[in-house]
Write a protein that holds these residues in place. Structure first.
Motif, PDB file in Angstrom:
ATOM      1  N   GLU A 115      23.527 -47.279  19.269  1.00 48.49           N
ATOM      2  CA  GLU A 115      24.896 -47.281  19.781  1.00 48.49           C
ATOM      3  C   GLU A 115      24.959 -47.924  21.169  1.00 48.49           C
ATOM      4  OE1 GLU A 115      26.949 -43.578  21.133  1.00 48.49           O
ATOM      5  OE2 GLU A 115      28.164 -44.022  19.358  1.00 48.49           O
ATOM      6  N   ARG A 116      24.011 -47.588  22.028  1.00 45.27           N
ATOM      7  CA  ARG A 116      23.967 -48.182  23.373  1.00 45.27           C
ATOM      8  C   ARG A 116      23.770 -49.693  23.302  1.00 45.27           C
ATOM      9  NH1 ARG A 116      20.949 -43.543  24.638  1.00 45.27           N
ATOM     10  NH2 ARG A 116      19.020 -44.719  24.382  1.00 45.27           N
ATOM     11  N   ARG A 165      21.511 -43.037  18.912  1.00 41.30           N
ATOM     12  CA  ARG A 165      22.045 -43.211  20.270  1.00 41.30           C
ATOM     13  C   ARG A 165      21.595 -44.537  20.864  1.00 41.30           C
ATOM     14  NH1 ARG A 165      21.095 -37.628  20.695  1.00 41.30           N
ATOM     15  NH2 ARG A 165      19.089 -37.980  21.700  1.00 41.30           N
ATOM     16  N   ALA A 166      20.329 -44.901  20.647  1.00 36.37           N
ATOM     17  CA  ALA A 166      19.821 -46.176  21.171  1.00 36.37           C
ATOM     18  C   ALA A 166      20.544 -47.350  20.514  1.00 36.37           C
ATOM     19  CB  ALA A 166      18.313 -46.278  20.941  1.00 36.37           C
TER      20      ALA A 166
END
Length: 159
Positions: free
Chosen positions: A150-151, A147-148
């Motif tokens: 992707e962000r 997720r990190a």
């Protein structure tokens, strides 16, 4: 997705509720076929997760603790971790499934499910199965890492 038809073995599974995140539970690798990890005298269970998170968890486990044999489906959608017998009874990690399997047979390198291949085959790992607590922690860290990334724009969607 793995084709487990014809495996000839009854399996029980527990699929955790699907979280509200973009990652959903993969189809479990059900059934046991002709083999199991060398030295296994009793049934083992299989935790399946989406491939991206699973492969990230493999790296985390190899760096921080120990990982047992790991499977992948030939389509590259799912990764399966061999875990100790009985894990399926209490496995509840969203986005994953745990399948109870039966009758591993020693002495063969063939994956225990039709349509699967080994990421880490039996005999290449120090342990026969991945500890469920360690796997749960590694999968959580893998999801946070992805997720990190992707962000930060380093990878496209998780699903």
């Amino acid at each position: 997705m793995l084709n487990t038809s014809g495996a000839g073995v009854t399996a029980r599974r527990r699929t955790a509720p699907t979280p509200t995140s973009p990652t959903s539970a993969p189809a479990p690798l059900t059934g046991s076929g002709p083999s199991g990890p060398p030295g296994a005298d009793r049934p083992w269970d299989l935790v399946t997760v989406p491939a991206r998170e699973g492969l990230e968890a493999v790296d985390i486990l190899r760096l921080r603790s120990e990982v047992g044999p790991v499977l992948h489906d030939r389509d590259g959608d799912t990764v399966g971790f061999l875990v100790p017998p009985g894990t399926w009874e209490s496995w509840d990690l969203p986005g994953s499934a745990c399948t109870q399997t039966y009758n591993p047979v020693r002495g063969t390198d063939r994956p225990p499910v039709i349509g699967a291949g080994w990421v880490l085959p039996p005999g290449s790992t120090k342990v026969l199965a991945t500890a469920p607590e360690e796997l749960r922690d590694a999968l959580g860290e893998a999801a946070r890492t992805l997720r990190a990334a992707e962000r930060a724009g380093h990878v496209s969607g998780l699903g």
